[in-house]
Design an enzyme around this catalytic site. Structure first.
Site, short mmCIF file in Angstrom:
data_model
loop_
_atom_site.label_atom_id
_atom_site.label_comp_id
_atom_site.label_asym_id
_atom_site.label_seq_id
_atom_site.Cartn_x
_atom_site.Cartn_y
_atom_site.Cartn_z
N ASN A 30 0.85 -1.18 0.00
CA ASN A 30 0.00 0.00 0.00
C ASN A 30 0.89 1.24 0.00
O ASN A 30 2.01 1.18 0.49
CB ASN A 30 -0.85 0.03 1.27
CG ASN A 30 -2.14 -0.73 1.12
OD1 ASN A 30 -2.31 -1.50 0.19
ND2 ASN A 30 -3.03 -0.53 2.04
N ARG A 31 0.35 2.34 -0.47
CA ARG A 31 1.07 3.60 -0.44
C ARG A 31 0.91 4.21 0.94
O ARG A 31 -0.22 4.47 1.37
CB ARG A 31 0.43 4.53 -1.46
CG ARG A 31 1.38 5.28 -2.30
CD ARG A 31 0.59 6.18 -3.23
NE ARG A 31 0.43 5.60 -4.56
CZ ARG A 31 1.41 5.47 -5.46
NH1 ARG A 31 2.62 5.86 -5.19
NH2 ARG A 31 1.16 4.96 -6.64
#
Ligand code: C5P
Length: 224
Positions: A30-31
């Site tokens: 995930n960012r």
């Protein structure tokens, strides 16, 4: 000591993304920068709480005064959190990957022209929801985050119920909010009473305000 309202309390914070390996060189993630979670851990420690930060892979330095366990995957993050119990306060700020790759390859997957590898995914554990069900060991004050793009308060209130946590910090990440790419967060705190809208604040200020609210909530109650 008024500057250390959380002296004698223990706290656990998750922060950063998780990396879910595909093979020895590739991963799904995930960012997440980890900036909000790390700021919260630092603020908890500054307020006197004995603080453990379980961090996924980030480029940030370890915050001062905080014990840090570095992990890669969601499963490792969950194990580190469960090993930290019991704690008075837990704040789940990590952006945990929802899926990992089932049947992980021990060797690097070979690139072959015209042939695509097929990845089968498996669901990752929900760390926040698991902490809420930790029998006899549930953190006394359990706090999660929710990034919402619309109907922020009602969606976050539903998430609070679903995950079994005490508070949700809902962050407005809608297209008009300026949150993505910006340094400010627009928080609505959801508790069992309802919703409390905070002004736009930077991540350090969000952390300080949260710690003030935690100290108010726990004031006078016995340390465990
Ligand atoms: O379900 P969603 O990802 O929107 O929920 C966000 C909240 O749940 C955050 O507090 C996040 O840290 C936590 N979470 C978790 N483990 C997961 C997924 C989310 O602890 N696998």
């Amino acid at each position: 000591d008024q500057s250390k309202p959380l002296q004698g309390f223990s706290a656990l914070v998750t922060s950063g993304p998780t990396h879910e390996p595909i093979d020895p060189v590739r991963y799904i993630a995930n960012r997440s920068s980890g900036r909000q979670g790390h700021a919260i851990a630092e603020a908890l420690a500054a307020a006197g709480a004995q603080t453990l930060l379980v961090s996924g892979p980030v480029t940030l330095p370890d915050p001062p005064g905080v014990e840090v366990v570095h992990v890669e995957s969601a499963q490792e993050m969950l194990e580190a959190c469960m090993a930290a119990l019991p704690v008075d306060i837990a704040v789940c700020a990590a952006a945990v990957a929802d899926w990992r790759v089932a049947g992980l390859s021990e060797q690097k997957l070979k690139k072959e022209a015209g042939r695509l590898p097929e990845l089968t995914l498996a669901e990752n554990p929900d760390i926040l929801a698991t902490l809420s069900k930790a029998e006899g060991n549930r953190p006394r004050l359990l706090i999660g985050f929710a990034a919402e793009t619309e109907q922020v308060a009602s969606h976050a209130a539903a998430k609070r119920q679903r995950k079994g946590c005490d508070w949700i910090l809902a962050n407005d990440v809608g297209p008009d909010s300026g949150t993505f790419g910006g340094s400010d967060n627009q928080i609505t705190l959801i508790d069992e009473q309802g919703a409390e809208a905070w002004p736009k604040l930077d991540k350090q200020a969000v952390a300080r305000r949260l710690v003030e609210r935690i100290a108010e909530q726990l004031a006078g109650s016995a340390r465990s």
